[in-house]
Design a protein around this motif. Sequence first.
Motif, PDB file in Angstrom:
ATOM      1  N   MET A  59     -27.800 -28.157  12.241  1.00  0.00           N
ATOM      2  CA  MET A  59     -26.932 -28.145  13.005  1.00  0.00           C
ATOM      3  C   MET A  59     -25.117 -27.778  12.546  1.00  0.00           C
ATOM      4  O   MET A  59     -24.446 -27.688  12.386  1.00  0.00           O
ATOM      5  CB  MET A  59     -26.682 -29.416  14.213  1.00  0.00           C
ATOM      6  CG  MET A  59     -25.777 -29.943  15.088  1.00  0.00           C
ATOM      7  SD  MET A  59     -26.290 -31.191  16.156  1.00  0.00           S
ATOM      8  CE  MET A  59     -25.631 -32.307  15.262  1.00  0.00           C
ATOM      9  N   PHE A  60     -25.582 -29.416  11.356  1.00  0.00           N
ATOM     10  CA  PHE A  60     -24.127 -29.152  10.640  1.00  0.00           C
ATOM     11  C   PHE A  60     -23.760 -28.030  10.116  1.00  0.00           C
ATOM     12  O   PHE A  60     -22.799 -27.854   9.195  1.00  0.00           O
ATOM     13  CB  PHE A  60     -24.572 -30.460   9.522  1.00  0.00           C
ATOM     14  CG  PHE A  60     -24.794 -32.204  10.157  1.00  0.00           C
ATOM     15  CD1 PHE A  60     -23.183 -32.047  11.119  1.00  0.00           C
ATOM     16  CD2 PHE A  60     -25.596 -32.341  10.685  1.00  0.00           C
ATOM     17  CE1 PHE A  60     -23.315 -33.516  12.045  1.00  0.00           C
ATOM     18  CE2 PHE A  60     -26.496 -33.601  11.578  1.00  0.00           C
ATOM     19  CZ  PHE A  60     -24.935 -33.758  12.257  1.00  0.00           C
ATOM     20  N   PHE A  61     -25.267 -26.921   9.025  1.00  0.00           N
ATOM     21  CA  PHE A  61     -24.659 -25.780   8.537  1.00  0.00           C
ATOM     22  C   PHE A  61     -24.029 -25.060   9.483  1.00  0.00           C
ATOM     23  O   PHE A  61     -23.162 -24.089   9.102  1.00  0.00           O
ATOM     24  CB  PHE A  61     -25.841 -25.736   7.525  1.00  0.00           C
ATOM     25  CG  PHE A  61     -25.946 -24.169   7.249  1.00  0.00           C
ATOM     26  CD1 PHE A  61     -25.634 -24.169   5.777  1.00  0.00           C
ATOM     27  CD2 PHE A  61     -26.354 -22.786   8.506  1.00  0.00           C
ATOM     28  CE1 PHE A  61     -25.683 -22.709   5.649  1.00  0.00           C
ATOM     29  CE2 PHE A  61     -25.934 -21.965   7.236  1.00  0.00           C
ATOM     30  CZ  PHE A  61     -25.319 -21.238   5.825  1.00  0.00           C
ATOM     31  N   PHE A  62     -24.164 -24.778  10.420  1.00  0.00           N
ATOM     32  CA  PHE A  62     -23.579 -24.251  11.523  1.00  0.00           C
ATOM     33  C   PHE A  62     -22.214 -24.907  11.664  1.00  0.00           C
ATOM     34  O   PHE A  62     -21.300 -23.609  11.964  1.00  0.00           O
ATOM     35  CB  PHE A  62     -24.620 -23.894  13.135  1.00  0.00           C
ATOM     36  CG  PHE A  62     -25.472 -23.579  12.692  1.00  0.00           C
ATOM     37  CD1 PHE A  62     -25.622 -22.042  12.289  1.00  0.00           C
ATOM     38  CD2 PHE A  62     -27.688 -23.571  13.352  1.00  0.00           C
ATOM     39  CE1 PHE A  62     -27.576 -21.478  12.158  1.00  0.00           C
ATOM     40  CE2 PHE A  62     -28.266 -22.832  12.849  1.00  0.00           C
ATOM     41  CZ  PHE A  62     -28.043 -21.642  12.591  1.00  0.00           C
ATOM     42  N   GLN A 139     -34.858 -20.548   5.602  1.00  0.00           N
ATOM     43  CA  GLN A 139     -35.374 -18.826   5.620  1.00  0.00           C
ATOM     44  C   GLN A 139     -34.714 -18.659   6.905  1.00  0.00           C
ATOM     45  O   GLN A 139     -34.049 -16.956   6.612  1.00  0.00           O
ATOM     46  CB  GLN A 139     -36.647 -18.515   5.279  1.00  0.00           C
ATOM     47  CG  GLN A 139     -37.301 -18.305   3.429  1.00  0.00           C
ATOM     48  CD  GLN A 139     -37.472 -19.858   3.779  1.00  0.00           C
ATOM     49  OE1 GLN A 139     -37.503 -20.629   4.466  1.00  0.00           O
ATOM     50  NE2 GLN A 139     -37.416 -20.830   2.414  1.00  0.00           N
ATOM     51  N   VAL A 140     -35.100 -19.014   7.131  1.00  0.00           N
ATOM     52  CA  VAL A 140     -34.563 -18.702   8.881  1.00  0.00           C
ATOM     53  C   VAL A 140     -33.228 -18.883   8.848  1.00  0.00           C
ATOM     54  O   VAL A 140     -32.020 -17.893   9.953  1.00  0.00           O
ATOM     55  CB  VAL A 140     -35.448 -19.502  10.575  1.00  0.00           C
ATOM     56  CG1 VAL A 140     -34.849 -18.577  11.252  1.00  0.00           C
ATOM     57  CG2 VAL A 140     -36.718 -19.186  10.413  1.00  0.00           C
ATOM     58  N   ILE A 141     -32.726 -19.244   8.932  1.00  0.00           N
ATOM     59  CA  ILE A 141     -30.639 -19.694   8.645  1.00  0.00           C
ATOM     60  C   ILE A 141     -30.220 -18.552   7.840  1.00  0.00           C
ATOM     61  O   ILE A 141     -29.213 -18.506   8.899  1.00  0.00           O
ATOM     62  CB  ILE A 141     -31.146 -20.920   8.425  1.00  0.00           C
ATOM     63  CG1 ILE A 141     -31.509 -22.475   9.259  1.00  0.00           C
ATOM     64  CG2 ILE A 141     -29.091 -21.232   8.288  1.00  0.00           C
ATOM     65  CD1 ILE A 141     -31.317 -24.072   8.762  1.00  0.00           C
ATOM     66  N   ILE A 142     -30.537 -18.373   6.765  1.00  0.00           N
ATOM     67  CA  ILE A 142     -30.250 -17.816   5.845  1.00  0.00           C
ATOM     68  C   ILE A 142     -30.076 -16.484   6.792  1.00  0.00           C
ATOM     69  O   ILE A 142     -29.128 -15.500   7.115  1.00  0.00           O
ATOM     70  CB  ILE A 142     -30.635 -17.459   4.664  1.00  0.00           C
ATOM     71  CG1 ILE A 142     -30.305 -19.162   3.574  1.00  0.00           C
ATOM     72  CG2 ILE A 142     -30.447 -16.223   4.055  1.00  0.00           C
ATOM     73  CD1 ILE A 142     -31.172 -18.760   2.755  1.00  0.00           C
ATOM     74  N   SER A 147     -27.359 -11.958   9.615  1.00  0.00           N
ATOM     75  CA  SER A 147     -27.520 -10.771  10.361  1.00  0.00           C
ATOM     76  C   SER A 147     -25.891 -10.894  11.530  1.00  0.00           C
ATOM     77  O   SER A 147     -25.287 -10.478  11.785  1.00  0.00           O
ATOM     78  CB  SER A 147     -28.072 -10.973  11.463  1.00  0.00           C
ATOM     79  OG  SER A 147     -28.457 -12.540  11.884  1.00  0.00           O
ATOM     80  N   ILE A 148     -25.851 -12.395  11.715  1.00  0.00           N
ATOM     81  CA  ILE A 148     -24.357 -12.409  12.056  1.00  0.00           C
ATOM     82  C   ILE A 148     -22.978 -12.407  11.301  1.00  0.00           C
ATOM     83  O   ILE A 148     -22.031 -11.561  12.330  1.00  0.00           O
ATOM     84  CB  ILE A 148     -23.901 -14.131  12.321  1.00  0.00           C
ATOM     85  CG1 ILE A 148     -24.914 -14.701  13.672  1.00  0.00           C
ATOM     86  CG2 ILE A 148     -22.558 -14.666  12.304  1.00  0.00           C
ATOM     87  CD1 ILE A 148     -25.142 -16.534  12.768  1.00  0.00           C
TER      88      ILE A 148
END
Length: 313
Positions: A59-62, A139-142, A147-148
């Motif tokens: 959450m804080f990375f986003f 890995q999913v977050i990266i 993709s974003i």
Amino acid sequence: MYNLSCYNPSSFILVGIPGLEKFHIWIGIPFCVIYIVATVGNCILLYLIAVEQSLHEPMFFFLSVLASTDLILSTTTVPKLLSNLWFGSQQITFSGCLTQMFFLHFSFVVDSAILLAMAFDRYVAICFPLRYNSILTPQVIIKLMVSIVTRSFWVILPDVFLLKRLPFCSTHIIPHTYCEHIGVARLSSADISINIWYGFSVPLMTVISDVIFITVSYIFILRAVFQLSSQDARQKALSTCGSHVCVILMFYTPAFFSILAHRFGHSVPRNVLILFANFYVVIPPALNPIVYGVKTKQIQDKFILLFSLRKTQ
């Protein structure tokens, strides 16, 4: 046939806020204050997330990415706005105009996608709390971030080439404080139907798809929350979404209002539309770190700790 120089103009003139020229100095003051708040607030937020191990969560990375794109959004427009209002620096090069336009629209689309990613984060945290760490792995977050950024880049890049193909022979005067795709395209005497079609439909449909998926996420979140037996558990679950919902409303409400007003609000004075468009690129970036600082206890605690330590030193 158009002269070759029409296809590569040296510069454009940003006139500022038409009809309010004598108030330009005074109008610049609130924009400067809000920009400073936005810059300081987002930099503090990024610093806290970077140095505090307890904030190294999805959450804080986003949120850190949202803060970064907010800095890009406001810095792309406000410094040039202030130099225009205070020092009469109205000229902007053609390449500078294209660069400003690209990063303005790019950061908007990235912000929208980040809000969708944050909605997905809240969906997983509330609907699948025991599987949260196994679903949102690094890995999913990266992959999400790649993709974003890739999607946003390829959605906005055609705008640059759609403008570069146009001749600008009649006028180089932009009745605005910054360069945006349709506003610059309308200076051309050539057919801009493809610019209008792409400029409105593709980015707008991209953002609308984000809004639809965010809405779907919150439908599932609310359904899961109201299935909880404990009132305290419901309040705690909803409180974790409060700051995100506030940011969503601050981002999308003025954005859609501004788009619709520019498209259909022909009776609205142009200087009002320009003022609103400028407030939109600076107020959400200033309010986002405040909202998360007030509503997120982890950030609030680390912020207080940071400044209490500085006072004792």
